[in-house]
Design an enzyme around this catalytic site. Structure first.
Site, PDB file in Angstrom:
ATOM      1  N   ASN A   8       0.844  -1.201   0.000  1.00 43.44           N
ATOM      2  CA  ASN A   8       0.000   0.000   0.000  1.00 43.44           C
ATOM      3  C   ASN A   8       0.877   1.249   0.000  1.00 43.44           C
ATOM      4  O   ASN A   8       2.108   1.163  -0.076  1.00 43.44           O
ATOM      5  CB  ASN A   8      -0.961  -0.019   1.193  1.00 43.44           C
ATOM      6  CG  ASN A   8      -0.222  -0.039   2.535  1.00 43.44           C
ATOM      7  OD1 ASN A   8       0.957   0.304   2.631  1.00 43.44           O
ATOM      8  ND2 ASN A   8      -0.928  -0.446   3.579  1.00 43.44           N
ATOM      9  N   ASP A 197      -9.735  -8.755  -0.326  1.00 47.48           N
ATOM     10  CA  ASP A 197      -8.978  -7.886   0.566  1.00 47.48           C
ATOM     11  C   ASP A 197      -8.889  -6.469   0.000  1.00 47.48           C
ATOM     12  O   ASP A 197      -8.932  -5.486   0.754  1.00 47.48           O
ATOM     13  CB  ASP A 197      -7.565  -8.452   0.769  1.00 47.48           C
ATOM     14  CG  ASP A 197      -6.722  -7.588   1.682  1.00 47.48           C
ATOM     15  OD1 ASP A 197      -6.964  -7.613   2.903  1.00 47.48           O
ATOM     16  OD2 ASP A 197      -5.840  -6.871   1.170  1.00 47.48           O
TER      17      ASP A 197
END
Length: 321
Positions: A8, A197
């Site tokens: 991320n 997810d």
């Protein structure tokens, strides 16, 4: 080795990336075992993932070491324990990031609807077999109960208020291609979990507007196979918030639009738990979820029950340790 596209914006590896690696390891060892004796060739298909906790973050540049072991076999299923360890190859430091339990069933290469028998394994102690059988019966019952409550559908809400369920709910539509599939032409469980997810992360990020990371995943149940060429809709919605965590329900619906004889169906369901982090990686308070309808209030109370149950189990484990 973990690269920028695995992580991320804060540099932490996506939970979905780790789940995909876990499933690949489980599929390899299960398929290898199920083909260890003479008989019909088969491929092991993922049926369920038990609760898995993300014990420590994994970062860009670290090496992921994934190990798998078969711990129980029934007549038609295989239980696999998978451990994930991260390694900093510059310092040599290692840490355990994940432990997961997965269940697979062997499907014939000649007939994908035929479940084959699993070769038995040798147990070091009789207690290991008894404990494995108990886990098998428990997950079998839970899968049945989960499938029976899988009728919900997420609808878009116009001009929702911040911190409501409708404000953060999200959906992703994906066309299943050849690269997503096993030799049998059905979606890899790891591919599905990675997409789930991703959607759960969007829901969590929309709710708290901060950096978020996957903390744990409750049992992921694979109810039906998803065929190549299907369009899948991955939907997520917030169900519960505590002071420091968020529970997000995620389910996958498959639309085999090239097969007119089959209607849209629920294929996978799970609950993901996320935490909010500051730029320094410290836990932040989570905004309280605002429930508006009776269904939302019911789901909130159910989520609260799961949260308290998990909290009690952790406290018991710490006392035993």
């Amino acid at each position: 080795i973990m690269r920028p596209d695995d992580a991320n914006i804060a540099g932490n590896v996506h939970g979905g990336t780790i789940l995909k690696m876990i499933e690949e390891a489980g599929a390899i060892i299960s398929t290898r075992h199920c083909n260890s004796q003479a008989g019909e060739p088969c491929v092991a298909a993922l049926a369920r993932v038990e609760r898995t906790d993300f014990l420590s973050p994994m970062c860009i540049g670290e090496v992921a070491n994934v190990s798998a072991e078969i711990t129980y076999t029934s007549r038609h299923s295989v239980e696999v324990q998978v451990n994930v360890m991260s390694e900093n190859i510059l310092t040599g430091a290692k840490k355990v990031t994940n432990k997961a339990t997965l269940w697979y069933v062997p499907l014939s290469l000649k007939n994908v609807n035929k479940v084959l028998e699993v070769p038995p394994i040798q147990y070091a102690r009789k207690e290991q077999e008894d404990e494995g059988k108990k886990r098998y019966e428990e997950q079998k019952l839970d899968r049945l109960e989960t499938k029976q409550r899988n009728g919900d559908v997420i609808f878009p809400i116009i001009n929702p208020e911040p911190h409501t369920v409708g404000y953060s709910q999200s959906s992703l539509i994906h066309l299943v291609g050849p690269s997503d599939c096993t030799l049998l032409g059905f979606v890899h469980g790891g591919v599905t979990m990675k997409l789930m997810d991703e959607v759960a992360g969007i829901v969590a990020g929309r709710h708290c507007k901060t950096n978020i990371v996957t903390a744990s995943v409750d049992a992921i149940n694979f109810h039906e196979k998803i065929k190549k060429g299907s369009v899948i809709t991955i939907s997520g919605r917030m169900t519960f918030t505590s002071n420091k965590s968020m529970e997000i329900e995620v389910f996958v619906d498959a639309d085999p639009f090239v097969d007119e004889s089959r209607e849209r169906y629920r294929a996978v369901s799970a609950f993901f738990t996320y935490v909010s982090l500051s730029k320094e990686g410290k836990p932040l308070p989570v905004p309280q979820l605002l429930t508006e309808t009776e269904d939302e209030k019911r789901r909130f109370e159910e989520g609260k029950g799961r949260y308290l149950q998990t909290k009690a189990k952790r406290q018991a484990q710490m006392q035993q340790a």
